[in-house]
Design a protein around this motif. Structure first.
Motif, PDB file in Angstrom:
ATOM      1  N   GLY B  18      35.022  29.721 -10.769  1.00  0.00           N
ATOM      2  CA  GLY B  18      36.279  29.872 -11.488  1.00  0.00           C
ATOM      3  C   GLY B  18      36.154  29.534 -12.966  1.00  0.00           C
ATOM      4  N   GLN B  19      34.992  28.995 -13.389  1.00  0.00           N
ATOM      5  CA  GLN B  19      34.815  28.675 -14.810  1.00  0.00           C
ATOM      6  C   GLN B  19      34.222  29.842 -15.599  1.00  0.00           C
ATOM      7  N   GLY B  20      33.944  30.933 -14.912  1.00  0.00           N
ATOM      8  CA  GLY B  20      33.427  32.118 -15.605  1.00  0.00           C
ATOM      9  C   GLY B  20      31.944  32.063 -15.897  1.00  0.00           C
ATOM     10  N   LEU B  21      31.200  31.308 -15.073  1.00  0.00           N
ATOM     11  CA  LEU B  21      29.777  31.193 -15.377  1.00  0.00           C
ATOM     12  C   LEU B  21      28.999  32.459 -15.043  1.00  0.00           C
ATOM     13  N   VAL B  22      29.474  33.232 -14.074  1.00  0.00           N
ATOM     14  CA  VAL B  22      28.783  34.485 -13.757  1.00  0.00           C
ATOM     15  C   VAL B  22      28.993  35.498 -14.883  1.00  0.00           C
ATOM     16  N   THR B  23      30.218  35.510 -15.435  1.00  0.00           N
ATOM     17  CA  THR B  23      30.488  36.388 -16.582  1.00  0.00           C
ATOM     18  C   THR B  23      29.557  36.022 -17.737  1.00  0.00           C
ATOM     19  N   LEU B  24      29.503  34.730 -18.024  1.00  0.00           N
ATOM     20  CA  LEU B  24      28.622  34.246 -19.078  1.00  0.00           C
ATOM     21  C   LEU B  24      27.173  34.637 -18.787  1.00  0.00           C
ATOM     22  N   GLY B  25      26.748  34.417 -17.541  1.00  0.00           N
ATOM     23  CA  GLY B  25      25.367  34.721 -17.155  1.00  0.00           C
ATOM     24  C   GLY B  25      25.051  36.199 -17.280  1.00  0.00           C
ATOM     25  N   GLN B  26      25.973  37.032 -16.789  1.00  0.00           N
ATOM     26  CA  GLN B  26      25.709  38.478 -16.812  1.00  0.00           C
ATOM     27  C   GLN B  26      25.627  39.024 -18.238  1.00  0.00           C
ATOM     28  N   ILE B  27      26.547  38.562 -19.098  1.00  0.00           N
ATOM     29  CA  ILE B  27      26.525  39.077 -20.474  1.00  0.00           C
ATOM     30  C   ILE B  27      25.262  38.584 -21.190  1.00  0.00           C
ATOM     31  N   LEU B  28      24.941  37.320 -20.992  1.00  0.00           N
ATOM     32  CA  LEU B  28      23.741  36.779 -21.636  1.00  0.00           C
ATOM     33  C   LEU B  28      22.492  37.503 -21.133  1.00  0.00           C
ATOM     34  N   PHE B  56      23.733  29.858 -12.341  1.00  0.00           N
ATOM     35  CA  PHE B  56      23.248  31.201 -12.674  1.00  0.00           C
ATOM     36  C   PHE B  56      22.036  30.963 -13.573  1.00  0.00           C
ATOM     37  N   ALA B  57      20.843  31.193 -13.042  1.00  0.00           N
ATOM     38  CA  ALA B  57      19.624  30.903 -13.809  1.00  0.00           C
ATOM     39  C   ALA B  57      19.004  32.201 -14.306  1.00  0.00           C
ATOM     40  N   ILE B  58      18.643  32.210 -15.590  1.00  0.00           N
ATOM     41  CA  ILE B  58      17.969  33.389 -16.149  1.00  0.00           C
ATOM     42  C   ILE B  58      16.595  32.940 -16.637  1.00  0.00           C
ATOM     43  N   ARG B  59      15.568  33.401 -15.968  1.00  0.00           N
ATOM     44  CA  ARG B  59      14.233  33.177 -16.516  1.00  0.00           C
ATOM     45  C   ARG B  59      13.940  34.391 -17.387  1.00  0.00           C
ATOM     46  N   VAL B  60      13.586  34.145 -18.622  1.00  0.00           N
ATOM     47  CA  VAL B  60      13.438  35.252 -19.575  1.00  0.00           C
ATOM     48  C   VAL B  60      12.079  35.161 -20.247  1.00  0.00           C
ATOM     49  N   GLY B  61      11.477  36.337 -20.471  1.00  0.00           N
ATOM     50  CA  GLY B  61      10.160  36.333 -21.092  1.00  0.00           C
ATOM     51  C   GLY B  61       9.927  37.558 -21.946  1.00  0.00           C
ATOM     52  N   VAL B  62       8.964  37.416 -22.844  1.00  0.00           N
ATOM     53  CA  VAL B  62       8.535  38.560 -23.641  1.00  0.00           C
ATOM     54  C   VAL B  62       7.747  39.505 -22.734  1.00  0.00           C
ATOM     55  N   ASP B  63       6.904  38.914 -21.867  1.00  0.00           N
ATOM     56  CA  ASP B  63       6.166  39.723 -20.899  1.00  0.00           C
ATOM     57  C   ASP B  63       6.973  39.793 -19.599  1.00  0.00           C
ATOM     58  N   ALA B  64       6.505  40.641 -18.671  1.00  0.00           N
ATOM     59  CA  ALA B  64       7.264  40.858 -17.433  1.00  0.00           C
ATOM     60  C   ALA B  64       7.447  39.557 -16.647  1.00  0.00           C
ATOM     61  N   VAL B  65       8.674  39.321 -16.191  1.00  0.00           N
ATOM     62  CA  VAL B  65       9.005  38.141 -15.381  1.00  0.00           C
ATOM     63  C   VAL B  65       9.435  38.645 -14.000  1.00  0.00           C
ATOM     64  N   HIS B  66       8.817  38.139 -12.955  1.00  0.00           N
ATOM     65  CA  HIS B  66       9.146  38.612 -11.601  1.00  0.00           C
ATOM     66  C   HIS B  66       9.544  37.497 -10.653  1.00  0.00           C
ATOM     67  N   ALA B  67       9.632  36.260 -11.180  1.00  0.00           N
ATOM     68  CA  ALA B  67       9.900  35.140 -10.276  1.00  0.00           C
ATOM     69  C   ALA B  67      10.807  34.131 -10.949  1.00  0.00           C
ATOM     70  N   PRO B  68      11.517  33.343 -10.140  1.00  0.00           N
ATOM     71  CA  PRO B  68      12.326  32.264 -10.712  1.00  0.00           C
ATOM     72  C   PRO B  68      11.449  31.073 -11.101  1.00  0.00           C
ATOM     73  N   GLN B  69      12.044  30.115 -11.783  1.00  0.00           N
ATOM     74  CA  GLN B  69      11.307  28.929 -12.228  1.00  0.00           C
ATOM     75  C   GLN B  69      12.199  27.723 -12.002  1.00  0.00           C
ATOM     76  N   GLU B  70      11.604  26.593 -11.655  1.00  0.00           N
ATOM     77  CA  GLU B  70      12.409  25.407 -11.370  1.00  0.00           C
ATOM     78  C   GLU B  70      12.728  24.597 -12.626  1.00  0.00           C
ATOM     79  N   THR B  71      11.733  24.418 -13.509  1.00  0.00           N
ATOM     80  CA  THR B  71      12.007  23.637 -14.713  1.00  0.00           C
ATOM     81  C   THR B  71      12.912  24.437 -15.647  1.00  0.00           C
TER      82      THR B  71
END
Lengths: 280, 564
Positions: B18-28, B56-71
Motif C-alpha cells: 500500500g506504500q507504492g513500492l512496486v510502482t517505485l520499483g517498476q518505474i526505477l 522489491f529488489a533490483i540487481r542492476v549491471g552494465v553486463d548481463a545480470v541473470h540472478a538475484p543477490q543478497e547483499t
C-alpha cells in the motif's frame, strides 16, 4: 431435409423399460424438427446411464467426466458458436457433482441446452440417493432414509432468472420433443429437467406415479411472469406442472463476448509487435 | 557527489503493502533498462493487501545480470521496519535512504526530508527521484518512464508526479553523498522489461492461443491478466471460471472445438484440475497447463517461491499417458518454451505443462525484443492433407499413435470423444482387446514427444570436478555460482534442464559420468529432479543444495552450502 434416419438407431446399454428410450426418441424428434444436420450438433455429457445417450445417435459428442459437462460445453460453444451445443446427463451428474457449474452456467447465460434426465436416484452405481431423491427415501446407502431435503432445480433456475426453464416427462414424448426444440431455439441457457422412471432402483417414483401427477401448464399460463413462475416452480407432490415454466430474454455470453468463432482465427503478428512495444 | 563507479549493484526497496513500492520499483527498473542496464528483479511480498513487509529488489549491471543477490548496495526504506530487517545485508560502501521523520541514523544512512519534497501519497515517487539521482540516471529518462507508466491516469496526477520527481531528483543531486554510480551507457540498446509471466502470456498468443480459462491464484494470475488485457485486439476469449475444475474442462471443450487453449494455476488449483488432465489424455485433446509453483503443502506460503511440484505434475492424473513438462530458466525461455509447448500439445494431442514459480513469474529482466519472423502459430483447424478412411474415426490407430484430427462442425464428419475407453470412432466400449490397442496407441505418442525433447544445457569446464545440476528458474543463480567457483580455481560446470519430462538419458548421462562430483541444486526438500534422474537412469546424485524457505535460490546461497 433432415430425417429421423439421419440420427440413426443403435443398441443401448439401458434396462428394458427405462425412461431413457423415450427421451432419446424425443431428442431425435426435436433435432429433426429444428432442421439440424448431425454434424452441426455437439452433445456434451458426463457419466451415468443418461450420459450414454449421445452414443446412441449420430452427432458430434464429447462424453467427459462426471459432473463436468457444462464447462466443456461452455468452452466448445465459445470456441465455435455455430455448433448447437446440448448437454445431456442425469440428476446426479448435473445437480450433484456439477452443482457449482449449474449455477455458473445460469449466470453466464451460455447458449447451451441442458437436458437433465431426472429419475431421482443414482442408477449406474445401483441405487444411492441423488440430489433430487425425496426426503426419507430408503436406499442401501441411506438405510434410515434420506436426511437431506431434495434439490429443486426448477426453483433454483427460476430464482436465478435463467432464460429458459422447462420441465418435461419421458411419458409424454411429443410434449418433451417440443420443449427440447424450443430450448435449442432459445438464444441463451436453457434448462429442461426431464422426469423419468428408473425401473431398477426407484420403486416409488414410477411411471404411474409420474403419470398420475404430471399435468401440462394451461395455454394461458404466462412464462414471462416471474412471480407466477416461482409459484409453479415449487409445486410438487399431488400435482407436478410440465412445460415452459419461465423464460426471459437477455444476451447470451457468446453475444456479450462478441468474438465470433475462435476456430480458424488467425494470429495477427502486427498486433503482437505492438504489444511488445508496450514493454519498452 | 563522488565519481566512483560500480558495474553491478543491488537495490532493495522495502515497505508495507500500500506504500507504492512496486510502482517505485517498476518505474526505477524500467528507467534502468531504458538507460541500457541489465536487471534481475526479485519481489518478496506477503499474502495481504495492506501492511506487512514487502520488498522489491533490483540487481542492476552494465553486463548481463541473470540472478538475484543478497547483499544490498542501496536500501530504500519506506518504513523503519525495513531498516531493522535488512540493515545487515547492506554492503560496505552501501547506503540506506530513509525518511528523516523516522529519526534513524548511523553510518551510510541518508535521511531525506520527504515531507518537504512531496505530499504523503507521493513519497514513493520522491524516493524514485532520489534513487535515480544517486544511481546517476538521466532525469529525462526517468521522468519519461514515469509519464509512460502513469499513461492512463488523470493529467493532474501525472503532472503532480512529474513535479515531485523533478524536485526530489534535484534535491538528491545537491547532496554530497559518496555513493558509487553506475557507469553511463552511451548508446543504450533496444530492450524490453518483462517478467516470466508476461513472457509466458506473450509466447502463448504468439503461438496461437485463442482461449484461456482460469480461477485466480497467485502466482499464476498475472499470466491471465496479460491475456485478458490483449483479448480484444488479439481476438481471444479469457473466461474466469467458477473453480479450477471448470477452468480445465472449459479449456478442453474449447480445444475440442478447435481453439488452442490454456489454463494457468498454482499447486492447489492444479490439484483440482488433475482429473481434467487425465481427461485431456484420454480424449487426446491438446491443452497447455501452466503451473506456477509456490510453497506447499496445502496453502503453504501463497506469495513465495518453491520448486516442489515437479513430481506432482509428472504424476498428476490417474492412469498412464504421455506428457511433456517444460521448466523455463529465463524470460527468453518462458517465451520460447510456451510456444514449443503449444506445438507439442497440438502435434501429439496431449496435455503439456509449463512449470514456473513465483520468483520467475515476478522477476523483471531486460530482454532483447523477440524476433517474430519465422514463428508459425498452431493451426488445428486445417484439414488439408489429412488422409482418413470414411467413416471418420477420431481415434484411428496409426504408426505414430497420432490420429488425424478433425474438428466438430467444420466438416460433415462426426467427431466423437469419450472419457470411457473407446473404439476408434470414439464410442464407449468394454471390448478388452480394443482396450489394449488403445493403451498402446496412446503410449506410442511418447516416442514422438521424446524426439522433440530439448536437451539440457551445459556450461563451464569439460570433465568438471563439480557439476551443478538444476532445472527451471534457478538457472541464472546456479550458473553464476559456478562462474564464481571457476574464478576461484574450481573446475565447475552446470547442467540445466529446461525440459524435465521426458528425460532422454543420452542427452546428459555423459556429463554426469564425466564429472568428479555432481550436486543437485533445487528449490525443494526432496531433491526431486535428482530422484527422477536416479529412477530413470540409476545414476545417483548424492549431494544436493536444497532451498525450501520460500525464497529464491541465490548464488550466495549455493556457495554457502557448498563451502560451509
Amino acid at each position: 431435409m433432415v430425417t429421423l434416419k439421419d440420427y440413426g438407431q443403435y443398441e443401448t446399454a439401458w434396462c428394458p423399460g427405462c425412461g431413457n428410450f423415450s427421451i432419446l426418441e424425443a431428442v431425435k424428434k426435436a433435432l429433426v424438427a429444428s432442421k439440424l444436420e448431425p454434424h452441426r450438433v455437439l452433445f456434451v455429457s458426463g457419466i451415468g446411464q443418461a450420459a450414454k445417450t449421445p452414443h446412441y445417435l449420430n452427432a458430434n459428442c464429447f462424453n467427459g467426466l462426471h459432473g463436468r459437462s457444462l464447462p466443456v460445453a461452455t468452452g466448445a460453444k465459445l470456441a465455435n458458436p455455430d455448433l448447437a451445443v446440448i448437454v445431456e446427463s442425469g440428476d446426479g451428474c448435473n445437480y450433484g457433482e456439477g452443482g457449482n457449474h449449474f449455477l455458473a452456467a445460469i449466470r453466464r447465460n451460455i447458449d447451451v441446452t441442458m437436458l437433465v434426465h431426472n429419475n431421482q436416484i443414482y442408477g449406474l452405481t445401483k441405487g444411492q440417493a441423488s440430489p433430487t431423491t425425496a426426503e426419507d427415501f430408503v436406499t442401501k446407502a441411506q438405510p434410515e432414509g434420506v436426511l437431506s431435503a431434495p434439490f429443486n432445480p426448477i426453483a433454483v433456475a427460476v430464482a436465478m432468472q435463467a432464460g429458459f426453464v422447462a420441465r418435461g416427462f419421458s411419458g409424454m414424448i411429443d410434449h418433451l420433443a417440443e420443449l427440447i426444440q424450443q430450448g435449442i431455439a432459445h438464444q441463451g441457457f436453457a434448462l429442461i429437467d426431464i422426469l423419468q422412471p428408473c425401473v431398477s432402483f426407484n420403486k416409488v417414483n414410477t411411471f404411474v406415479w409420474y403419470k398420475e401427477r404430471c399435468y401440462p401448464l394451461p395455454t394461458e399460463y404466462d412464462p414471462t411472469d416471474w412471480g407466477a413462475a416461482m409459484r409453479q416452480a415449487v409445486e410438487w407432490g399431488a400435482k407436478i406442472p410440465l412445460g415452459i415454466i419461465y423464460r426471459n430474454v437477455r444476451p447470451s455470453l457468446g453475444e456479450r463476448v462478441g468474438r465470433g468463432p475462435l476456430v480458424g482465427r488467425k494470429t495477427d503478428r502486427g498486433v503482437i509487435g505492438r504489444i511488445m512495444e508496450g514493454f519498452r | 557527489m563522488d565519481a566512483v563507479q560500480k558495474r553491478i549493484m543491488n537495490i532493495l526497496i522495502g515497505g508495507e503493502a500500500g506504500q507504492g513500492l512496486v510502482t517505485l520499483g517498476q518505474i526505477l527498473a524500467k528507467g534502468l533498462v531504458r538507460s541500457g542496464y541489465s536487471i534481475c528483479v526479485t519481489q518478496d511480498y506477503q499474502s495481504r493487501i495492506r501492511g506487512g513487509h514487502n520488498t522489491f529488489a533490483i540487481r542492476v549491471g552494465v553486463d548481463a545480470v541473470h540472478a538475484p543477490q543478497e547483499t544490498v548496495d542501496l536500501l530504500v526504506a519506506l518504513n523503519g521496519e525495513t531498516v531493522g530487517l535488512h540493515r545487515d545485508q547492506v554492503s560496505g560502501g552501501g547506503f540506506i535512504v530513509i525518511d528523516e521523520a523516522l529519526h534513524i541514523q548511523g553510518n551510510g544512512t541518508l535521511t531525506v526530508p520527504f515531507s518537504q519534497l512531496a505530499a504523503d501519497q507521493y513519497t514513493n515517487i520522491a524516493a524514485l527521484g532520489v534513487c535515480s539521482a544517486f544511481l546517476g540516471l538521466d532525469e529525462g529518462v526517468v521522468v519519461q518512464t514515469a509519464i509512460d507508466f502513469f499513461g492512463k491516469a488523470h493529467r493532474d496526477v501525472v503532472e503532480e508526479n512529474r513535479q515531485v520527481l523533478g524536485e526530489s531528483y534535484r534535491w538528491a543531486v545537491g547532496q554530497a553523498v559518496a555513493f558509487a554510480k553506475l557507469p553511463p551507457i552511451a548508446h543504450p540498446p533496444e530492450r524490453m522489461m518483462m517478467n516470466g509471466n508476461e513472457a509466458i502470456a506473450l509466447g502463448a498468443v504468439t503461438a496461437g492461443v485463442k482461449f484461456c480459462s482460469f480461477y485466480p491464484m497467485t502466482p499464476a494470475t498475472s499470466i491471465v491478466l496479460n491475456l485478458a488485457g490483449w483479448a480484444h485486439e488479439m481476438g481471444l476469449v479469457v473466461e474466469q471460471a467458477e473453480d479450477e475444475i471448470a477452468a480445465i474442462n472449459m479449456a478442453l471443450g474449447a480445444a475440442f472445438a478447435g481453439a488452442p487453449s490454456m489454463v494457468a494455476t498454482s499447486g492447489g488449483g492444479f490439484a483440482l484440475m488433475t482429473e481434467g488432465v487425465s481427461l485431456a489424455a484420454m480424449t487426446e485433446t491438446p491443452v497447455i497447463i501452466v503451473v506456477a509453483q509456490r510453497p506447499a503443502p496445502a496453502t503453504g506460503l501463497p506469495t513465495r517461491t518453491e520448486q516442489a511440484d515437479l513430481e506432482f505434475v509428472l504424476h498428476a492424473g490417474h492412469g498412464e499417458f504421455p506428457r511433456a513438462i517444460f521448466a523455463p530458466g529465463s524470460i527468453e525461455q518462458c517465451f520460447e518454451l510456451t510456444q514449443k509447448a503449444l506445438h507439442i500439445a497440438d502435434l501429439y494431442q496431449s496435455p503439456v505443462f509449463i512449470l514456473t514459480d513465483q520468483f520467475l513469474a515476478d522477476s523483471y529482466r531486460a530482454v532483447v525484443p523477440f524476433d517474430l519472423d519465422g514463428i508459425t502459430p498452431v493451426h488445428p483447424w486445417s484439414t488439408e492433407g489429412l488422409r482418413f478412411a470414411t467413416p471418420y474415426r477420431r481415434f484411428a490407430i496409426t504408426d505414430s499413435g497420432v490420429s488425424p484430427r478433425l474438428l466438430p462442425g467444420l466438416t460433415k464428419h462426426l467427431v466423437v470423444a469419450d472419457s470411457d475407453e473407446h473404439t476408434e470412432d470414439g464410442h464407449i466400449t468394454e471390448d478388452l482387446g480394443v482396450r489394449q490397442e488403445m493403451v498402446q496407441k496412446r503410449l506410442k505418442k511418447e516416442a514422438g514427444i521424446r524426439r522433440e525433447v530439448i536437451p539440457p544445457e551445459v556450461q563451464g569446464a569439460e570433465r568438471p570436478d563439480l557439476l551443478l545440476v538444476c532445472w527451471g528458474s534457478s538457472k541464472g543463480s546456479v550458473e553464476e555460482a559456478a562462474e564464481q567457483l571457476r574464478s576461484g580455481g574450481t573446475k565447475a560446470a552446470t547442467l540445466h534442464f529446461p525440459q524435465v519430462w521426458p528425460l532422454v538419458p543420452e542427452h546428459f548421462m555423459n556429463f554426469l559420468q564425466e564429472a568428479k562430483e555432481a550436486v543437485a541444486v533445487e528449490g525443494n526438500a526432496f531433491g526431486q529432479l535428482a530422484r527422477l534422474i536416479r529412477r530413470e537412469t540409476g545414476f545417483h546424485i548424492e549431494k544436493s543444495v536444497l532451498r525450501y524457505d520460500g525464497l529464491p535460490i541465490t548464488p550466495e546461497f549455493i556457495l554457502r552450502a557448498l563451502n560451509p
